[in-house]
Design a protein around this motif. Structure first.
Motif, short mmCIF file in Angstrom:
data_model
loop_
_atom_site.label_atom_id
_atom_site.label_comp_id
_atom_site.label_asym_id
_atom_site.label_seq_id
_atom_site.Cartn_x
_atom_site.Cartn_y
_atom_site.Cartn_z
N VAL A 1 0.84 -1.18 0.00
CA VAL A 1 0.00 0.00 0.00
C VAL A 1 0.88 1.24 0.00
CG1 VAL A 1 -1.80 1.28 1.21
CG2 VAL A 1 -1.81 -1.23 1.25
N ILE A 2 0.58 2.16 -0.91
CA ILE A 2 1.36 3.39 -1.06
C ILE A 2 0.41 4.57 -0.87
CG2 ILE A 2 2.74 4.77 -2.65
CD1 ILE A 2 3.44 2.12 -4.07
N ASN A 3 0.56 5.26 0.27
CA ASN A 3 1.61 5.21 1.26
C ASN A 3 1.22 4.30 2.42
OD1 ASN A 3 3.80 7.24 0.47
ND2 ASN A 3 1.94 8.43 0.15
N ASN A 4 2.22 3.88 3.19
CA ASN A 4 2.03 3.00 4.33
C ASN A 4 0.90 3.50 5.23
OD1 ASN A 4 2.28 1.72 6.86
ND2 ASN A 4 4.47 1.46 6.62
N PRO A 5 -0.22 2.77 5.32
CA PRO A 5 -1.37 3.26 6.09
C PRO A 5 -1.15 3.28 7.59
CG PRO A 5 -1.78 1.01 5.36
CD PRO A 5 -0.50 1.46 4.70
N PHE A 6 -0.23 2.45 8.08
CA PHE A 6 0.05 2.43 9.52
C PHE A 6 0.80 3.69 9.93
CE2 PHE A 6 -0.41 -2.02 8.32
CZ PHE A 6 -1.34 -2.45 9.25
N TRP A 7 1.82 4.04 9.16
CA TRP A 7 2.59 5.23 9.50
C TRP A 7 1.75 6.49 9.27
CZ3 TRP A 7 5.84 7.18 12.46
CH2 TRP A 7 6.40 8.43 12.22
N TRP A 8 1.00 6.51 8.18
CA TRP A 8 0.19 7.68 7.88
C TRP A 8 -0.83 7.93 9.01
CZ3 TRP A 8 -2.76 8.46 2.60
CH2 TRP A 8 -3.16 9.78 2.50
N SER A 9 -1.34 6.87 9.61
CA SER A 9 -2.30 7.01 10.70
C SER A 9 -1.65 7.63 11.93
CB SER A 9 -2.90 5.65 11.07
OG SER A 9 -3.64 5.11 9.99
N ALA A 10 -0.35 7.42 12.10
CA ALA A 10 0.34 7.89 13.29
C ALA A 10 1.03 9.24 13.07
CB ALA A 10 1.39 6.86 13.73
N ASP A 11 1.15 9.64 11.83
CA ASP A 11 1.92 10.82 11.47
C ASP A 11 1.22 12.11 11.86
OD1 ASP A 11 3.97 12.24 10.38
OD2 ASP A 11 3.35 12.00 8.30
#
Length: 387
Positions: A76-86
């Motif tokens: 998945v682009i962009n990483n949904p886990f990092w995007w959720s925490a960003d």
């Protein structure tokens, strides 16, 4: 056959052009299409090797779908886990640590208490805060914006402390940050694709939306070349640290120094009618090439996400503390074998004689103020005068 899907909402020009460009390359075993979702079952894989996400920031259902897809092997682009925490305040702090200049920024508590909290929830927050130090550090004029927002929503220009407190009244439960104003000579917006391809676009944020890319750099000659090289370097550093494969970074150039203003745009504007034909063609081509490369490298059933160096370095740190060798009496190949441990019966505890104790009353919680736990103007003895 490996599918590349694109998940999108109201935008039309980029998704359709992306699909057409991927398919026009006729790469063996690769096809692109709009994502279609008819059911989402936990731990159930999708039909897609790669998904380009353009909409999940606005649709929680899509975000949950993408996390499940990523768990089951979709890149998945962009990483949904990092995007959720960003969020922007953390990004600024990270930028400082990797040597990318950013505006002076401080975090402000929300004006209103979050739901299901009370005054006691904020017993660790000083009242009033160190406003003199904060204002001296940031300076005025300044900008107040949500610490995790985007799209220029709830952004205020504040002229002095009184103006900030007045406008802060409108922010409700939003956690805001106060940021130094950068008076710039040049301004650019940069696409960064696959953490390797960078397109620097002169940009004027003060223009109407459809004219923001109708701008030219003022820097010329050797100064211009040095500036572009520095901007490229900073753009790559930020995206490698954050782990974004599809992002834009904005820089305000002050006295020849590019200062990163905004670098968390993992579903950036790519509409032909705002970015212009040349920029549009570049991002479509770069995104198509990246997606094909990721599809070719994708391994079904494995995690195929991109993680930034901030996360990957943190994950590797504990491993560095682990033993690097196996004890001589235990061969390396046998480490995972069951180890039998002799059971030890604990000794019977000796009962202690009861000691009479005076009852101790639980102390009342220390509440810093009777007012709502929110940012407020300084106390009467503050050096800053109220208007």
């Amino acid at each position: 056959m490996k599918k590349i899907g694109i998940l999108f909402g109201m935008e039309n020009t980029f998704p359709n052009a992306f699909i057409e460009r991927v398919n026009s390359k006729a790469v063996d075993g690769i096809i692109a299409e709009a994502v279609s979702i008819d059911k989402v079952v936990q731990a159930g894989p999708t039909d897609y090797a790669v998904i380009i996400d353009r909409i999940s920031q606005d649709v929680p259902f899509y975000r949950a779908f993408l996390k499940n897809a990523a768990l089951c092997g979709t890149a998945v682009i962009n990483n949904p886990f990092w995007w959720s925490a960003d969020e922007k305040f953390f990004n600024n702090a990270l930028a400082e640590q990797i040597g990318v200049p950013v505006p002076k920024t401080v975090l402000l508590p929300s004006k209103e208490r979050p739901e299901n909290t009370s005054e006691t929830s904020f017993r660790n927050l000083a009242f009033p805060m160190a406003w003199e130090e904060i204002f001296q550090y940031v300076g005025f004029p300044a900008y107040m914006k949500p610490h995790d927002g985007g799209g220029w929503k709830s952004v205020y220009k504040v002229l002095n402390p009184q103006d900030m407190w007045y406008k802060h009244e409108e922010t409700g439960q939003l956690v805001m940050m106060l940021q130094e104003e950068i008076v710039f000579d040049d301004y650019v917006r940069c696409y960064c694709i696959g953490q390797k391809d960078v397109l620097i676009m002169p940009y004027e944020p003060r223009n109407p939306h459809h004219l923001r890319y109708a701008s030219e750099l003022k820097a010329t000659g050797e100064e211009r070349e040095k500036l572009l090289a520095t901007i490229t370097d900073y753009t790559l550093k930020l995206n490698v640290a954050l782990g974004y494969d599809f992002n834009t970074v904005e820089f305000a150039v002050r006295d020849g120094i590019p200062i990163a203003i905004d670098f968390c745009n993992p579903a950036p504007d790519a509409d032909i009618y705002s970015v212009g034909r040349d920029n549009f063609d570049w991002v479509v081509e770069a995104a198509a090439n990246m997606a094909i490369e990721r599809a070719q490298k994708q391994v079904p059933g494995k995690v195929n996400l991109t993680w930034g160096t901030f996360i990957s370095n943190a994950a590797a740190a504990p491993a560095a503390l682990a033993p690097t060798s196996t004890p001589a009496e235990t061969p390396a190949t046998d480490v995972a074998k069951e180890v039998k441990v002799k059971a030890v019966v604990p000794k019977k505890a000796v009962a202690a004689k009861p000691v009479a104790e005076k009852p101790v009353a639980e102390p009342e919680p220390v509440v810093p103020t009777k007012k709502a736990a929110a940012t407020k103007a300084p106390a009467k003895n503050s050096k800053i005068k109220k208007s």
